[in-house]
Scaffold this motif. Sequence first.
Motif, PDB file in Angstrom:
ATOM      1  N   LEU A 175       0.832  -1.210   0.000  1.00  0.00           N
ATOM      2  CA  LEU A 175       0.000   0.000   0.000  1.00  0.00           C
ATOM      3  C   LEU A 175       0.866   1.259   0.000  1.00  0.00           C
ATOM      4  O   LEU A 175       0.544   2.232  -0.691  1.00  0.00           O
ATOM      5  N   LEU A 176       1.954   1.250   0.746  1.00  0.00           N
ATOM      6  CA  LEU A 176       2.848   2.406   0.763  1.00  0.00           C
ATOM      7  C   LEU A 176       3.433   2.646  -0.625  1.00  0.00           C
ATOM      8  O   LEU A 176       3.485   3.786  -1.104  1.00  0.00           O
ATOM      9  N   LYS A 177       3.832   1.585  -1.293  1.00  0.00           N
ATOM     10  CA  LYS A 177       4.358   1.699  -2.657  1.00  0.00           C
ATOM     11  C   LYS A 177       3.280   2.271  -3.587  1.00  0.00           C
ATOM     12  O   LYS A 177       3.562   3.134  -4.430  1.00  0.00           O
ATOM     13  N   ALA A 178       2.036   1.819  -3.438  1.00  0.00           N
ATOM     14  CA  ALA A 178       0.933   2.312  -4.268  1.00  0.00           C
ATOM     15  C   ALA A 178       0.660   3.792  -3.993  1.00  0.00           C
ATOM     16  O   ALA A 178       0.407   4.567  -4.918  1.00  0.00           O
ATOM     17  N   LEU A 179       0.720   4.204  -2.726  1.00  0.00           N
ATOM     18  CA  LEU A 179       0.497   5.613  -2.383  1.00  0.00           C
ATOM     19  C   LEU A 179       1.605   6.493  -2.964  1.00  0.00           C
ATOM     20  O   LEU A 179       1.336   7.597  -3.461  1.00  0.00           O
ATOM     21  N   LYS A 180       2.829   6.026  -2.919  1.00  0.00           N
ATOM     22  CA  LYS A 180       3.940   6.792  -3.496  1.00  0.00           C
ATOM     23  C   LYS A 180       3.781   6.909  -5.011  1.00  0.00           C
ATOM     24  O   LYS A 180       4.068   7.956  -5.595  1.00  0.00           O
ATOM     25  N   ALA A 181       3.308   5.848  -5.649  1.00  0.00           N
ATOM     26  CA  ALA A 181       3.049   5.891  -7.094  1.00  0.00           C
ATOM     27  C   ALA A 181       1.948   6.900  -7.392  1.00  0.00           C
ATOM     28  O   ALA A 181       2.054   7.700  -8.337  1.00  0.00           O
ATOM     29  N   GLU A 182       0.878   6.880  -6.604  1.00  0.00           N
ATOM     30  CA  GLU A 182      -0.223   7.820  -6.805  1.00  0.00           C
ATOM     31  C   GLU A 182       0.268   9.258  -6.648  1.00  0.00           C
ATOM     32  O   GLU A 182      -0.104  10.141  -7.423  1.00  0.00           O
ATOM     33  N   ASN A 183       1.120   9.507  -5.657  1.00  0.00           N
ATOM     34  CA  ASN A 183       1.650  10.844  -5.433  1.00  0.00           C
ATOM     35  C   ASN A 183       2.491  11.320  -6.622  1.00  0.00           C
ATOM     36  O   ASN A 183       2.365  12.451  -7.086  1.00  0.00           O
ATOM     37  N   LYS A 184       3.329  10.431  -7.159  1.00  0.00           N
ATOM     38  CA  LYS A 184       4.170  10.783  -8.313  1.00  0.00           C
ATOM     39  C   LYS A 184       3.311  11.101  -9.534  1.00  0.00           C
ATOM     40  O   LYS A 184       3.494  12.126 -10.193  1.00  0.00           O
ATOM     41  N   VAL A 185       2.368  10.236  -9.826  1.00  0.00           N
ATOM     42  CA  VAL A 185       1.478  10.454 -10.967  1.00  0.00           C
ATOM     43  C   VAL A 185       0.651  11.728 -10.752  1.00  0.00           C
ATOM     44  O   VAL A 185       0.442  12.519 -11.681  1.00  0.00           O
ATOM     45  N   GLY A 186       0.205  11.952  -9.530  1.00  0.00           N
ATOM     46  CA  GLY A 186      -0.586  13.138  -9.213  1.00  0.00           C
ATOM     47  C   GLY A 186       0.187  14.428  -9.404  1.00  0.00           C
ATOM     48  O   GLY A 186      -0.339  15.414  -9.934  1.00  0.00           O
ATOM     49  N   ARG A 187       1.429  14.444  -8.995  1.00  0.00           N
ATOM     50  CA  ARG A 187       2.242  15.660  -9.193  1.00  0.00           C
ATOM     51  C   ARG A 187       2.416  15.961 -10.670  1.00  0.00           C
ATOM     52  O   ARG A 187       2.342  17.112 -11.106  1.00  0.00           O
ATOM     53  N   GLU A 188       2.649  14.910 -11.466  1.00  0.00           N
ATOM     54  CA  GLU A 188       2.782  15.092 -12.914  1.00  0.00           C
ATOM     55  C   GLU A 188       1.459  15.553 -13.528  1.00  0.00           C
ATOM     56  O   GLU A 188       1.438  16.430 -14.377  1.00  0.00           O
ATOM     57  N   TYR A 189       0.370  14.971 -13.087  1.00  0.00           N
ATOM     58  CA  TYR A 189      -0.973  15.320 -13.579  1.00  0.00           C
ATOM     59  C   TYR A 189      -1.255  16.812 -13.319  1.00  0.00           C
ATOM     60  O   TYR A 189      -1.732  17.525 -14.202  1.00  0.00           O
ATOM     61  N   LEU A 190      -0.974  17.282 -12.108  1.00  0.00           N
ATOM     62  CA  LEU A 190      -1.266  18.669 -11.739  1.00  0.00           C
ATOM     63  C   LEU A 190      -0.327  19.654 -12.422  1.00  0.00           C
ATOM     64  O   LEU A 190      -0.668  20.839 -12.546  1.00  0.00           O
ATOM     65  N   ALA A 191       0.839  19.204 -12.858  1.00  0.00           N
ATOM     66  CA  ALA A 191       1.810  20.083 -13.514  1.00  0.00           C
ATOM     67  C   ALA A 191       1.470  20.334 -14.993  1.00  0.00           C
ATOM     68  O   ALA A 191       2.060  21.206 -15.622  1.00  0.00           O
ATOM     69  N   ARG A 192       0.518  19.585 -15.541  1.00  0.00           N
ATOM     70  CA  ARG A 192       0.166  19.729 -16.968  1.00  0.00           C
ATOM     71  C   ARG A 192      -0.560  21.022 -17.235  1.00  0.00           C
ATOM     72  O   ARG A 192      -1.260  21.562 -16.462  1.00  0.00           O
TER      73      ARG A 192
END
Length: 164
Positions: free
Chosen positions: A147-164
């Motif tokens: 779950l921690l690995k999944a949350l870190k993945a979500e955070n990385k994808v989310g930062r990229e998503y918001l930067a678009r």
Amino acid sequence: MSKRLKHDLTYDAPLAEVAAMLADKSFREEVCDYQRVLSHTVTVTPKGDRPEDGMEVVIDQVQPAKGLPSFATKLVGDEINIVQTESWSTIDRGAVLVTIPGKPGEMKGTATLREAGGVTTETVDLEIKVGIPLVGGKIEGLVSDMLLKALKAENKVGREYLAR
């Protein structure tokens, strides 16, 4: 016995933008793709006409079990079906339930959003319980790591998503 996982995900964006991202089905699908899940189905259902009314998010995914210790793969097989349900009662607070259908145990808790100075922090706080004698504690640790690995993945994808 249980294990607790509490993790903060930070985003350089206002709370309303982060909430809109979390309500975007395509964002949730991007997170699944980034994690290389074998298959996934995502549904996002608003609870009202406004974002403040909350939403229901269900992510049903199948992940490979490779890399798990043999005692764990004996229980789950080669693949793990994981169903994550988020019931957001407001724009900034939701109940989270993660289950592995047909297997003992669950992960439940909350997700909250708070903004300070244009930065939004999502705090996910989960209790992990696996009701299997002798190996339950070990499995709780493995689930917590996943779950921690999944949350870190979500955070990385989310930062990229918001930067678009």
